[in-house]
Design a protein around this motif. Structure first.
Motif, short mmCIF file in Angstrom:
data_model
loop_
_atom_site.label_atom_id
_atom_site.label_comp_id
_atom_site.label_asym_id
_atom_site.label_seq_id
_atom_site.Cartn_x
_atom_site.Cartn_y
_atom_site.Cartn_z
N GLU A 195 -9.22 -8.99 -4.46
CA GLU A 195 -9.98 -7.88 -4.78
C GLU A 195 -11.43 -8.09 -4.90
O GLU A 195 -11.65 -9.19 -5.16
CB GLU A 195 -9.54 -7.11 -6.15
N GLY A 243 -4.59 4.18 5.03
CA GLY A 243 -3.76 3.76 3.73
C GLY A 243 -3.92 2.19 3.78
O GLY A 243 -2.87 1.53 2.99
N TYR A 244 -4.66 1.32 4.25
CA TYR A 244 -4.85 0.00 4.27
C TYR A 244 -5.66 -0.70 2.99
O TYR A 244 -5.37 -1.61 2.68
CB TYR A 244 -5.27 -0.59 5.36
N GLU A 280 -7.62 0.47 -0.83
CA GLU A 280 -7.93 1.45 -1.98
C GLU A 280 -9.08 0.67 -2.74
O GLU A 280 -9.39 -0.42 -2.57
CB GLU A 280 -6.63 1.37 -2.89
N THR A 283 -3.98 -2.65 0.36
CA THR A 283 -2.66 -2.03 -0.20
C THR A 283 -1.60 -2.99 0.39
O THR A 283 -1.82 -3.75 1.35
CB THR A 283 -2.42 -0.49 0.10
#
Length: 101
Positions: A33, A61-62, A64, A81
């Motif tokens: 992250e 959708g890869y 977030e 993700t």
């Protein structure tokens, strides 16, 4: 990912392939992250350029994002993700298959 004798293009992902998106995925893969500003600094791009690429990755959708307040300012944290991790790894495997060993 392609198996032995499979088409090397099987894992190729045009969404991931764009240089700034590929570099973003690589950074997030390594970091787990990262704060938006850190990714921006590492890539050496403007906030608007990174925002556009992150939007594409989020729509796929890869990636977030998580928003949190730190030092009285809102910060945005990004992470891959599970689908993003899979797409990134598949794309790397495809690139390796295309260029050979």
């Amino acid at each position: 990912m392609s198996g032995a004798g499979g088409d090397p293009m099987d894992g190729f992902d045009a969404t991931v392939h764009a240089p700034n998106r590929l570099r973003t995925c690589a950074l997030l893969e390594a970091a787990g992250e990262a704060e938006f500003a850190v990714v921006q600094a590492e890539l050496g791009v403007s906030a608007s350029v990174l925002s556009k690429h992150v939007t594409v990755l989020m729509e796929a959708g890869y990636v977030e994002q998580r928003k949190a307040v730190r030092d009285t300012r809102q910060r945005v944290w990004l992470r891959l993700t599970p689908a993003g991790h899979e797409a990134y790894q598949g794309h790397l495997a495809s690139l390796r298959a295309i260029v050979g060993s």
